[in-house]
Design a protein around this motif. Structure first.
Motif, PDB file in Angstrom:
ATOM      1  N   THR A   9       0.870  -0.926   0.288  1.00  0.00           N
ATOM      2  CA  THR A   9       0.240  -0.571  -0.126  1.00  0.00           C
ATOM      3  C   THR A   9       1.123   1.480   0.060  1.00  0.00           C
ATOM      4  O   THR A   9       2.382   1.180   0.425  1.00  0.00           O
ATOM      5  N   ARG A  11       0.308   3.521   1.983  1.00  0.00           N
ATOM      6  CA  ARG A  11       0.572   3.824   3.548  1.00  0.00           C
ATOM      7  C   ARG A  11       2.653   3.292   3.676  1.00  0.00           C
ATOM      8  O   ARG A  11       3.103   3.522   4.921  1.00  0.00           O
ATOM      9  N   ASP A  12       1.984   1.750   3.480  1.00  0.00           N
ATOM     10  CA  ASP A  12       3.641   0.849   3.609  1.00  0.00           C
ATOM     11  C   ASP A  12       4.476   1.585   2.765  1.00  0.00           C
ATOM     12  O   ASP A  12       6.258   2.052   3.895  1.00  0.00           O
ATOM     13  N   PHE A  14       4.639   4.607   2.187  1.00  0.00           N
ATOM     14  CA  PHE A  14       5.891   6.175   3.171  1.00  0.00           C
ATOM     15  C   PHE A  14       6.571   5.261   4.655  1.00  0.00           C
ATOM     16  O   PHE A  14       7.337   6.389   4.586  1.00  0.00           O
ATOM     17  N   GLY A  15       5.749   4.682   5.123  1.00  0.00           N
ATOM     18  CA  GLY A  15       6.385   4.086   6.459  1.00  0.00           C
ATOM     19  C   GLY A  15       7.695   3.966   6.145  1.00  0.00           C
ATOM     20  O   GLY A  15       8.450   3.986   7.129  1.00  0.00           O
ATOM     21  N   PRO A  28      -0.689   9.822   2.107  1.00  0.00           N
ATOM     22  CA  PRO A  28      -0.557   8.284   1.810  1.00  0.00           C
ATOM     23  C   PRO A  28      -2.176   8.071   2.228  1.00  0.00           C
ATOM     24  O   PRO A  28      -2.307   8.364   3.974  1.00  0.00           O
ATOM     25  N   THR A  29      -2.423   6.480   1.806  1.00  0.00           N
ATOM     26  CA  THR A  29      -3.887   6.000   1.645  1.00  0.00           C
ATOM     27  C   THR A  29      -3.924   5.003   2.122  1.00  0.00           C
ATOM     28  O   THR A  29      -1.917   3.948   1.674  1.00  0.00           O
ATOM     29  N   ASP A  30      -4.529   3.692   2.946  1.00  0.00           N
ATOM     30  CA  ASP A  30      -4.931   2.144   2.084  1.00  0.00           C
ATOM     31  C   ASP A  30      -4.517   1.484   0.743  1.00  0.00           C
ATOM     32  O   ASP A  30      -4.903   0.600   1.087  1.00  0.00           O
ATOM     33  N   SER A  33      -0.934   0.487  -3.866  1.00  0.00           N
ATOM     34  CA  SER A  33       0.499   0.998  -4.374  1.00  0.00           C
ATOM     35  C   SER A  33       0.149   1.351  -5.533  1.00  0.00           C
ATOM     36  O   SER A  33       0.399   2.127  -6.149  1.00  0.00           O
TER      37      SER A  33
END
Length: 188
Positions: A9, A11-12, A14-15, A28-30, A33
């Motif tokens: 995703t 969010r993954d 960005f993390g 970021p969202t869930d 990608s």
């Protein structure tokens, strides 16, 4: 295929790569990608899809993607950029070759001022050379990949820019999917 990407995703991603937040305004969202990237392309700032792809790809693949994008703009590049493009091509083919590493290190001694000099800088950052490490100030190679492609896009006529941008993003997505396939095949 998207389930096998390095980052499932947005969010993954960005993390795992906090530096992306310095290069993009989008939150970021869930979303998976690839969906997130295509939403960026269709959004208010489609250039952020280039940045997202640069971070989505593994570093060496990102440098190759940038090489391929800028190769499609060869008629808009100067002689120095064309020479650097050849150096980047050689480096991607054999990144461990001392001759290629030395050529890239020499190419990045000057501040990036052209699209391909950014890509050479990305290759140098990826190699982790001492002189280049000090110049990177904590930015990953994806930052330079994005900057190089966007600098190349700035040379494209306004009438053609979105079509070229879209083609580059689709190429980046395809490369990310191919990288995922290769990693899955290597796991067996």
């Amino acid at each position: 295929m998207a389930n096998r990407l390095r980052f499932r995703t947005a969010r993954d991603l960005f993390g795992a790569c906090p530096a992306i937040a310095r290069d993009m305004k989008a939150a970021p969202t869930d979303q998976p990608s690839i969906e997130f990237c295509r939403a960026l392309l269709a959004g208010r700032v489609p250039e952020e899809a280039i940045t997202f792809c640069a971070y989505l790809l593994p570093e060496r693949a990102g440098v190759w993607w940038a090489h391929e994008c800028l190769s499609n703009l060869a008629e808009l590049l100067g002689d120095n950029d064309l020479e650097l493009l050849a150096l980047v091509h050689d480096w991607v083919g054999e990144p461990g070759n001392p001759d290629h590493r030395a050529a890239v290190a020499q190419a990045v001694e000057m501040p990036p001022a052209t699209p391909v000099s950014w890509i050479a800088l990305a290759a140098g950052w990826r190699d982790g050379s001492q002189a280049v490490d000090q110049a990177s100030a904590g930015f990953p190679p994806a930052h330079a990949v994005s900057a190089g492609i966007l600098a190349g896009l700035a040379r494209v006529s306004l009438a053609d820019r979105f079509a070229v941008l879209s083609a580059f993003v689709e190429m980046g997505i395809e490369m990310a999917e191919l990288e995922a396939q290769q990693q899955a095949a290597d796991a067996y």
